[in-house]
Design a protein around this motif. Structure first.
Motif, mmCIF file in Angstrom:
data_model
loop_
_atom_site.group_PDB
_atom_site.id
_atom_site.type_symbol
_atom_site.label_atom_id
_atom_site.label_comp_id
_atom_site.label_asym_id
_atom_site.label_seq_id
_atom_site.Cartn_x
_atom_site.Cartn_y
_atom_site.Cartn_z
ATOM 1 N N LEU A 469 0.859 -1.185 0.000
ATOM 2 C CA LEU A 469 0.000 0.000 0.000
ATOM 3 C C LEU A 469 0.895 1.235 0.000
ATOM 4 O O LEU A 469 1.826 1.332 0.808
ATOM 5 C CB LEU A 469 -0.907 0.038 1.233
ATOM 6 C CG LEU A 469 -2.197 -0.769 1.178
ATOM 7 C CD1 LEU A 469 -2.842 -0.826 2.553
ATOM 8 C CD2 LEU A 469 -3.168 -0.165 0.161
ATOM 9 N N ASP A 470 0.642 2.143 -0.921
ATOM 10 C CA ASP A 470 1.380 3.398 -1.000
ATOM 11 C C ASP A 470 0.342 4.509 -1.028
ATOM 12 O O ASP A 470 -0.425 4.637 -1.988
ATOM 13 C CB ASP A 470 2.239 3.408 -2.264
ATOM 14 C CG ASP A 470 3.122 4.644 -2.385
ATOM 15 O OD1 ASP A 470 2.602 5.772 -2.212
ATOM 16 O OD2 ASP A 470 4.315 4.499 -2.674
ATOM 17 N N LEU A 471 0.298 5.312 0.030
ATOM 18 C CA LEU A 471 -0.707 6.367 0.174
ATOM 19 C C LEU A 471 -0.001 7.706 0.356
ATOM 20 O O LEU A 471 0.918 7.819 1.175
ATOM 21 C CB LEU A 471 -1.616 6.087 1.371
ATOM 22 C CG LEU A 471 -2.284 4.702 1.401
ATOM 23 C CD1 LEU A 471 -3.034 4.516 2.714
ATOM 24 C CD2 LEU A 471 -3.211 4.520 0.214
ATOM 25 N N ARG A 472 -0.447 8.723 -0.383
ATOM 26 C CA ARG A 472 0.217 10.030 -0.328
ATOM 27 C C ARG A 472 -0.814 11.157 -0.369
ATOM 28 O O ARG A 472 -1.863 11.042 -1.000
ATOM 29 C CB ARG A 472 1.192 10.196 -1.500
ATOM 30 C CG ARG A 472 2.127 9.018 -1.675
ATOM 31 C CD ARG A 472 3.153 9.255 -2.740
ATOM 32 N NE ARG A 472 3.814 7.995 -3.096
ATOM 33 C CZ ARG A 472 4.992 7.920 -3.683
ATOM 34 N NH1 ARG A 472 5.659 9.015 -3.988
ATOM 35 N NH2 ARG A 472 5.514 6.741 -3.980
ATOM 36 N N ALA A 473 -0.446 12.259 0.280
ATOM 37 C CA ALA A 473 -1.320 13.433 0.311
ATOM 38 C C ALA A 473 -0.468 14.662 0.635
ATOM 39 O O ALA A 473 0.610 14.544 1.213
ATOM 40 C CB ALA A 473 -2.419 13.257 1.344
ATOM 41 N N PRO A 474 -0.958 15.853 0.276
ATOM 42 C CA PRO A 474 -0.152 17.066 0.457
ATOM 43 C C PRO A 474 0.017 17.524 1.894
ATOM 44 O O PRO A 474 0.869 18.359 2.173
ATOM 45 C CB PRO A 474 -0.892 18.115 -0.377
ATOM 46 C CG PRO A 474 -2.272 17.596 -0.525
ATOM 47 C CD PRO A 474 -2.167 16.113 -0.523
ATOM 48 N N THR A 475 -0.794 16.998 2.813
ATOM 49 C CA THR A 475 -0.607 17.316 4.231
ATOM 50 C C THR A 475 -0.607 16.018 5.023
ATOM 51 O O THR A 475 -1.211 15.011 4.607
ATOM 52 C CB THR A 475 -1.708 18.239 4.781
ATOM 53 O OG1 THR A 475 -2.944 17.513 4.829
ATOM 54 C CG2 THR A 475 -1.872 19.481 3.915
ATOM 55 N N ASP A 476 0.038 16.045 6.171
ATOM 56 C CA ASP A 476 0.089 14.850 7.001
ATOM 57 C C ASP A 476 -1.300 14.445 7.491
ATOM 58 O O ASP A 476 -1.632 13.255 7.569
ATOM 59 C CB ASP A 476 1.014 15.086 8.199
ATOM 60 C CG ASP A 476 2.461 15.266 7.774
ATOM 61 O OD1 ASP A 476 2.789 14.894 6.632
ATOM 62 O OD2 ASP A 476 3.252 15.793 8.588
ATOM 63 N N LEU A 477 -2.125 15.430 7.830
ATOM 64 C CA LEU A 477 -3.467 15.135 8.319
ATOM 65 C C LEU A 477 -4.288 14.424 7.247
ATOM 66 O O LEU A 477 -4.967 13.424 7.516
ATOM 67 C CB LEU A 477 -4.164 16.431 8.753
ATOM 68 C CG LEU A 477 -5.605 16.287 9.251
ATOM 69 C CD1 LEU A 477 -5.658 15.384 10.483
ATOM 70 C CD2 LEU A 477 -6.194 17.667 9.558
ATOM 71 N N GLN A 478 -4.210 14.915 6.024
ATOM 72 C CA GLN A 478 -4.960 14.302 4.927
ATOM 73 C C GLN A 478 -4.452 12.892 4.643
ATOM 74 O O GLN A 478 -5.239 11.969 4.399
ATOM 75 C CB GLN A 478 -4.823 15.181 3.681
ATOM 76 C CG GLN A 478 -5.700 14.761 2.513
ATOM 77 C CD GLN A 478 -5.675 15.788 1.397
ATOM 78 O OE1 GLN A 478 -5.621 16.994 1.660
ATOM 79 N NE2 GLN A 478 -5.692 15.334 0.166
ATOM 80 N N ARG A 479 -3.140 12.717 4.708
ATOM 81 C CA ARG A 479 -2.546 11.389 4.506
ATOM 82 C C ARG A 479 -3.035 10.418 5.576
ATOM 83 O O ARG A 479 -3.417 9.270 5.284
ATOM 84 C CB ARG A 479 -1.025 11.498 4.558
ATOM 85 C CG ARG A 479 -0.278 10.165 4.472
ATOM 86 C CD ARG A 479 1.088 10.287 5.109
ATOM 87 N NE ARG A 479 0.994 10.625 6.532
ATOM 88 C CZ ARG A 479 2.005 11.073 7.261
ATOM 89 N NH1 ARG A 479 3.182 11.267 6.704
ATOM 90 N NH2 ARG A 479 1.843 11.343 8.545
#
Length: 609
Positions: A469-479
């Motif tokens: 699983l590789d999950l990414r987002a522009p903020t840590d909270l969103q990730r």
């Protein structure tokens, strides 16, 4: 074909008719492109002129763009055989050897020409002089032709226009007598470094360099050799395998102030491209070579690092190289084993690395002005915008997990559908959820890139499935919200299907917004080249996000060709874009030198950060 060297001063002074005449032949049978660029004078740089011509085409509308495509000749087509090509096209096709096709090659090209025109309605367009400007081989041309024949109409339309602009760029270079010497050097270094590849891949012509293999160590030795030849004052390999080059500034040792850090990684994914990571080492090397030739020292030290590991391919750890610099090397990693059962500790010992010295690699913030990194974009944005450079605003935070689903292997013919505990289809259901959930955020992404059924058979219901699983987002909270939702949904899916699952987090990286002052420096550098400043986030992780934990950082992206594809053998850049990377970094160094030379050390550091 025009042979007189042209200058920007001549172009800027010309009236419209003269301007168009001076650029005759740059865009095939299409003087309207130059006419549209004439009002945008004066031009300060060749890069600015190139961009203006590109913009003229982008603004022209679909019908005129289609006319431009149709103005181009087929490769080795009837016009070429009859000697009816423009002087520019004749020269380009000749350099690629298309005038010396074998009967089989000629027949293949004719078949492809007919198929392409029938499908798309315009001729296949390829800058046959290639990304280095020296010419593609006939086999490269044919394989590219065959690959692109399967593309979508919209992609091919855009790709043909991009190749039209590359053809025009090469023609402009010759018209102006411009040779991207440093871009050529960077491009050549990347080719030469790609000679080294791990066993099992090298035999198939594939590039794979994983942590501390023989190929990896050969790359490190090659980088050291080149750094010394460039004129670095100190070059060495540290305790985790990073290649470290130092170019000293003007200050004496005892008064030496904070230094600037730059670099990227030289390991690769499996079956990789040649520029991911490596470009960020080679570009500053070219800058140091230029400084050394000019006998010039900066008012600060410049430290260039080729990070030994960033991709997490051999061991379940990432950012080993840059992580060691911020005190994030976990000693527990030393007990990890690779696919052959070799521990990281054993691999480091075999490489002659001083494992006990790893803690000493930690850098202190007060010793550094900041960290900058040049990197290929690894995405389509700049390519689609026809922009060579982009300034990164933030690096997405990411988390990686390695997982396994355990059901029951059973007979595919005798196990009813409602009695199955199929591990693979359970993971498939999760994959669809990951796709939907990540899309809900708009700018989050989720990927299951590894999908392995151990001992799988065509007539056996999969009892186990290993996956990532590789999950990414522009903020840590969103990730983290994305991760929580995926884990919760996985629990529901696997429980409903009677599947047991387990997961291990192997990487968690915080989002890394660019430092405003350093981002502004990159923006000023791009603008100084005469290019528009385009800002964009990075969806990929980079060494800069580790250095972000200790010092201000900012990144510069360069576009990739072939739709911006990366982690793929089709990953590519041009020598001209490589030159712009070198020029942009040189501009940034000049900016910083001006600040540093006019202030005492402590004030210079404050101004830099």
């Amino acid at each position: 074909m025009t042979t007189t060297t042209l200058s920007l001063a001549q172009l800027n002074a010309a009236d419209e008719a003269g301007f168009v005449a001076l650029l005759d032949g740059i865009y095939e049978h299409s003087p309207w492109v130059a006419a549209a660029a004439w009002p945008r004078r004066p031009y300060r740089t060749l890069a600015q002129l190139k961009r203006s011509l590109v913009q003229a085409v982008r603004d022209a509308g679909r019908e005129r763009q289609l006319q431009l495509l149709r103005a181009h000749p087929e490769l080795a087509g009837k016009a070429a055989v009859a000697g009816q090509l423009t002087a520019e096209s004749t020269d380009e096709q000749a350099r690629a050897g298309l005038g010396h096709c074998s009967p089989a090659e000629f027949g293949t090209l004719q078949r492809l020409n007919v198929g392409y025109n029938t499908r798309f309605g315009w001729p296949f367009i390829l800058a046959v002089r290639g990304p280095r400007g020296t010419g593609l081989s006939r086999s490269e041309i044919i394989s590219t032709f065959e690959r692109r024949l399967d593309g979508s109409v919209e992609f091919e339309f855009a790709e043909c226009l991009r190749n039209v602009h590359r053809i025009a760029e090469l023609r402009l270079n010759e018209r102006f007598g411009f040779v991207p010497e440093q871009g050529n050097q960077v491009w050549d270094w990347a080719e030469q470094l790609a000679v080294h590849s791990d066993p099992g891949y090298a035999e198939h012509g594939q590039l794979t360099v994983t942590y501390l293999t023989g190929a990896h160590r050969a790359c490190a030795a090659q980088l050291c050799e080149w750094m010394r030849a460039c004129g670095f004052d100190e070059v060495g390999i540290d305790a985790v395998g990073n290649v470290v080059g130092m170019y000293f500034g003007t200050a004496e040792t005892e008064t030496r102030g904070p230094r600037l850090l730059t670099g990227s990684h030289y390991d690769t994914v499996r079956n990789a491209g040649k520029y991911d990571g490596r470009l960020g080492i080679l570009v500053p090397m070219a800058c140091v070579a230029s400084l050394r030739r000019a006998g010039r020292r900066l008012p600060f030290d410049l430290e260039v690092i080729g990070f030994a590991e960033e991709e997490g391919q051999r061991y379940k750890a990432t950012f080993l190289g840059s992580g060691a610099l911020v005190g994030a090397f976990d000693p527990a990693w030393l007990n990890q084993v690779d696919a052959s059962g070799v521990t990281m500790h054993a691999a480091m010992q075999a490489a002659g690395l001083a494992i006990a010295d790893v803690p000493e690699l930690e850098r202190q913030p007060e010793d550094y002005l900041g960290f900058v990194e040049v990197h290929i974009e690894q995405g389509p944005v700049l390519n689609e915008l026809d922009l060579p450079l982009g300034v990164v605003t933030s690096i997405n935070g990411g988390v990686r997990l390695v997982c396994e689903a355990i059901g029951t292997a059973s007979h595919a013919g005798t196990t009813p559908m409602d009695r199955r505990r199929d591990a693979a289809t359970a993971v498939a259901e999760l994959a669809l959820y990951v796709e939907q959930r990540a899309a809900r955020d708009g700018d989050s992404v989720g990927t299951i890139g590894v999908w392995d059924v151990p001992g799988g058979s065509i007539n056996v219901v999969p009892g186990r499935c290993r996956f990532s699983l590789d999950l990414r987002a522009p903020t840590d909270l969103q990730r983290d919200r994305l991760l929580d939702d995926v884990i919760a949904e996985a629990d529901r899916i696997f429980e409903r299907r009677g599947i047991v699952w387990q997961h291990e987090t192997v990487m968690r990286a915080a989002a890394a917004p660019s430092d405003p002052a350093w981002q502004a420096r990159w923006e000023a550098a791009v603008a100084a080249l005469g290019l528009p400043v385009h800002r964009l986030p990075s969806g990929a992780g980079h060494d800069a996000m580790k250095l972000h934990e200790r010092m201000p950082q900012a990144m510069l992206f360069v576009r990739g060709g072939n739709g911006g594809i990366s982690h793929n053998p089709l990953e590519t850049i041009t020598n001209d874009d490589a030159q712009l990377c070198v020029d942009a970094l040189a501009q940034l160094l000049d900016q910083l030198a001006l600040v540093s030379s006019t202030r005492p050390t402590s004030e210079a550091r404050h101004a830099a950060t």
